[in-house]
Design an enzyme around this catalytic site. Structure first.
Site, PDB file in Angstrom:
ATOM      1  N   CYS A 144       0.469  -1.326   0.166  1.00  0.00           N
ATOM      2  CA  CYS A 144      -0.128  -0.133   0.404  1.00  0.00           C
ATOM      3  C   CYS A 144       0.761   1.040   0.073  1.00  0.00           C
ATOM      4  CB  CYS A 144      -1.386   0.364   1.118  1.00  0.00           C
ATOM      5  SG  CYS A 144      -0.091   0.031   2.759  1.00  0.00           S
ATOM      6  N   CYS A 195       3.177   1.759   3.092  1.00  0.00           N
ATOM      7  CA  CYS A 195       4.241   0.443   3.198  1.00  0.00           C
ATOM      8  C   CYS A 195       5.042   1.096   2.273  1.00  0.00           C
ATOM      9  CB  CYS A 195       4.246  -0.472   2.053  1.00  0.00           C
ATOM     10  SG  CYS A 195       2.976  -1.313   2.863  1.00  0.00           S
ATOM     11  N   ASP A 238       5.129  21.704 -35.077  1.00  0.00           N
ATOM     12  CA  ASP A 238       6.876  21.908 -36.499  1.00  0.00           C
ATOM     13  C   ASP A 238       6.192  21.466 -37.524  1.00  0.00           C
ATOM     14  OD1 ASP A 238       9.349  22.430 -36.947  1.00  0.00           O
ATOM     15  OD2 ASP A 238       9.672  20.790 -37.068  1.00  0.00           O
ATOM     16  N   ASP A 240      10.662  18.543 -33.449  1.00  0.00           N
ATOM     17  CA  ASP A 240      11.861  17.231 -33.405  1.00  0.00           C
ATOM     18  C   ASP A 240      13.403  17.739 -33.512  1.00  0.00           C
ATOM     19  OD1 ASP A 240      11.657  17.664 -35.678  1.00  0.00           O
ATOM     20  OD2 ASP A 240      12.495  16.353 -36.449  1.00  0.00           O
ATOM     21  N   ASP A 292      13.139  23.065 -31.885  1.00  0.00           N
ATOM     22  CA  ASP A 292      11.892  23.505 -30.902  1.00  0.00           C
ATOM     23  C   ASP A 292      12.109  22.933 -29.285  1.00  0.00           C
ATOM     24  OD1 ASP A 292      10.607  22.900 -33.716  1.00  0.00           O
ATOM     25  OD2 ASP A 292      10.474  20.674 -34.221  1.00  0.00           O
TER      26      ASP A 292
END
Length: 708
Positions: free
Chosen positions: A13, A16, A418, A602, A606
């Site tokens: 959990c 923990c 772009d 890319d 950019d």
């Protein structure tokens, strides 16, 4: 400073994970990240503590480092029960006889003997306290009480009350042995079901990880240069090793083809089932499958440096991130256990003093409150959904660098693209060129252009350098790339050269129709035109985004006529052309002020805009700077899964909200129901375990849910 990555077992959990996190930070460790779903724990160790010492400390908290030095050295503590299923199977043998009297018409007198029931309960109680009791004490000692505190209190109360009645000779009025045993047994069953359910949320990641170890055919040469091929495990390969890869085999590690051609499926990485043709100098991704052909290749990356390992690392790191929606749940989880204990005490006192059911029945209701409440549900709500969302994304070639991006996606209204390398393929070819200076030969012009563009990362420059590659290139005293402008260089004689866009030549010519202008000592000596194809999937992606209500924008440094042509072909709503990196940054900031905006790019140009956007999305073949600036990376060599990434972000957030809603609703209804005596502790323990299973099942639906 050393980076440590451990697999810690036993965390069930959020509390923990908080316990382990707090312990490691107290030891002076930095960049601590704990993911209880996968058991992944990472931190930077700086010499303030040793790894064996930390392993022992985590073991003292009730957890187990599965891949630590103590385990590898064989000094780790051997445990009698390895998992909750084994504990459940052991306990159910003793618990079933205690529950026989609940079957209508069945009455075995011997089993009603208090000492027989005590004997049957003791083994279950010992196993239960060894796990729940030990965990409860350790969590309290660290100031973060977990769910096991509630289970331990309920079991101890039922067992202690029954034992007291047995010892004073009034067992008939104090007989709750079956309650103590059934709580422990059914919670072990519930924990096991929860573990198995949560494991299914990791299914996509396990499929990625399964190819990490394969067999490879290594090539070696003897003194007479004779070639020898022999099998080795892929994990023993090193960078530079030569391998032979044949049809039907798995690519052992990331490598580059030296000889041969193959058809390879990269579905495990990109989600794209169609095979990809590869030839000499092409790169192969470790884990991809060769469908036909044979190649010889040399290893370019091994271990944690491979594409597959980096994908797994990114996804695991993202799983440890907590989106803002989880913060309220974490705050409630931190005070949940003390609150439930208080409600249990109030239930006991209220039922005893204000009803006539007696102390025994009042105690049962108080115990039912303890065991039916489920703090784990609130802690599991977000991690389970994120695990499935990130896993499905990774399987389909979409990498989220952090979990916050998943939540942010829900509000995205605009997508900015772009052009070059994003909407277009980036695979340029020279369509035309002209030498304007009669003193410069065509060969010299090509040599100057190649010598400048070979130092650039821009796709246009790369295409020129690829087509006009020569051996006797120009040597430069100084060369640099200016973002949004082009390449600048100076030779040993002091001559200045430029290869750039129209911006570099606007004082020398009025003709802005060409791609690249070559300038020497402020004299325009020629121009080059290149053509770039639109990505085949671009139009479908843009139309799908528009159909789902997204505004699409083209933001490019390229000329307006070229941008208008691409926008018209794809149906993009708005065009902003001839933008410098600084202007792109300003425009993205403006778009963000209007509505949350995703930016897809890319190139090195950019990177600032990707970082400024609400969500930055980069392609896998992007520059390293662009990938670092983006929060999401599309690994499938294109835009195909852009709609998937946006859809997964929205639906993962929706699943988190559903899970949190269920977790809160369950506890709000279940605790009063138990307090008023409508559920026995036995059924309460079973429901508590099932509540987490419901969350896991709802999260796993993300694997198949239509999100686009």
């Amino acid at each position: 400073m050393e980076k440590v990555n451990w697999k810690v077992e036993g965390m069930s959990c959020t509390n923990c994970a908080l316990t382990v996190h707090k312990y490691l930070e107290e030891k002076g460790l930095q960049n601590v990240k704990v993911n209880f779903i996968g058991g992944d724990v990472s931190f930077d160790i700086n010499g303030s503590a040793t790894k064996p010492e930390l392993e022992k400390g985590i073991a003292a908290l009730g957890y187990h480092v599965a891949n630590g030095e103590l385990v590898n050295a064989g000094t780790g503590k051997k445990r009698f029960f390895k998992n909750h299923l084994q504990r459940f199977l052991f306990c159910i043998v003793f618990t079933l006889p205690l529950l026989v009297h609940m079957i209508p018409g069945v009455h075995i007198h011997a089993l009603m003997n208090p000492y027989v029931q005590l004997a049957l309960t003791i083994p279950v109680f010992v196993v239960g306290m060894d796990f729940f009791g030990r965990s409860a004490i350790k969590s309290i000692s660290k100031g973060i009480p977990n769910m096991n505190v509630l289970i331990a209190l309920g079991s101890v109360a039922a067992f202690g009350y029954s034992l007291y009645g047995t010892l004073i000779g009034d067992a008939a009025n104090y007989m709750f042995y079956e309650t103590a045993a059934s709580i422990i047994t059914l919670v072990f069953l519930g924990n096991w079901m929860e573990d198995k359910s949560v494991e299914t949320t990791q299914a996509a990641l396990r499929k990625l990880a399964v190819t990490q170890k394969t067999m490879a055919h290594m090539i070696a040469y003897d003194d007479q240069h004779n070639e020898h091929v022999f099998p080795v495990e892929s994990t023993s390969l090193k960078v530079g090793d030569l391998v032979l890869i044949k049809s039907g085999e798995t690519v052992p590690m990331d490598c580059k083809i030296l000889w041969g051609e193959i058809s390879v499926s990269e579905a495990i990485i990109t989600g794209e089932s169609a095979p990809v043709e590869k030839k000499m100098n092409d790169k192969l991704i470790g884990g991809s499958m060769v469908e036909s052909g044979t190649v010889k290749a040399y290893i370019t990356a091994v271990g944690e440096d491979t594409v597959m390992s980096n994908i797994l690392k990114l996804v695991k790191e993202a799983q440890t991130e907590k989106p803002p929606v989880q913060q309220l749940a974490d705050k409630i989880s931190a005070v949940f256990v003390p609150a439930v204990i208080s409600i249990s005490v109030i239930t006991l006192l209220a039922n005893y003093f204000f009803t006539d059911i007696g102390f025994g029945a009042s105690l049962l209701r108080a115990i039912a409150v303890l065991v039916i409440s489920c703090p784990c549900a609130m802690g599991l709500a977000t991690p389970a959904a994120i695990a499935v969302g990130l896993g499905r994304a990774a399987k389909n070639g979409v990498l989220f660098k952090n979990a916050r991006s998943l939540e942010i996606f829900k509000s995205i209204k605009q997508v900015v693209f772009d052009k070059t390398g994003t909407l277009t393929t980036g695979n340029f070819s020279i369509s035309n060129y002209k030498v304007l200076n009669t003193a410069v030969t065509e060969e010299e012009f090509k040599r100057i252009a190649y010598s400048l563009e070979r130092y650039s990362n821009h796709p246009v420059a790369k295409s020129i350098a690829r087509e006009w590659k020569i051996k006797n290139e120009q040597r430069w005293q100084k060369v640099e790339e200016v973002k949004g402008f082009g390449m600048k260089a100076t030779d040993k004689e002091g001559n200045h050269y430029v290869a750039g866009s129209f911006k570099a030549a606007e004082t020398l010519t009025a003709d802005h129709s060409h791609s690249i202008y070559i300038i020497r000592n402020n004299d325009l000596i020629g121009w080059i035109d290149v053509v770039d194809d639109i990505r085949p999937e671009a139009k479908q992606v843009v139309q799908l985004l528009k159909a789902n209500g997204f505004k699409t924008i083209l933001l490019s440094g390229d000329r307006k006529d070229k941008c208008d042509y691409v926008a018209a072909r794809l149906g993009i709503d708005e065009v902003m052309a001839e933008q410098t990196p600084e202007q792109k940054l300003v425009q993205v900031e403006r778009f963000n002020s209007i509505a949350p905006t995703a930016m897809v790019g890319d190139g090195i140009n950019d990177a600032p805009a990707l970082a400024k956007a609400t969500v930055g999305i980069s392609l896998s073949e992007a520059t390293q700077l662009a990938m670092q600036s983006a929060q999401v990376v599309l690994v499938n060599h294109g835009l195909k899964n852009l709609p998937l990434s946006l859809g997964l972000g929205k639906h993962t957030y929706l699943t988190i909200k559903q899970n949190l809603g269920w977790a809160f609703l369950y506890n709000i209804i279940a605790i009063p129901v138990a307090a008023f005596g409508f559920l026995s502790p036995t059924f309460g323990a079973l429901l508590m375990g099932l509540s987490d299973v419901v969350l896991a099942i709802n999260s796993v639906r993300l694997n198949w849910k239509k999100v686009v």
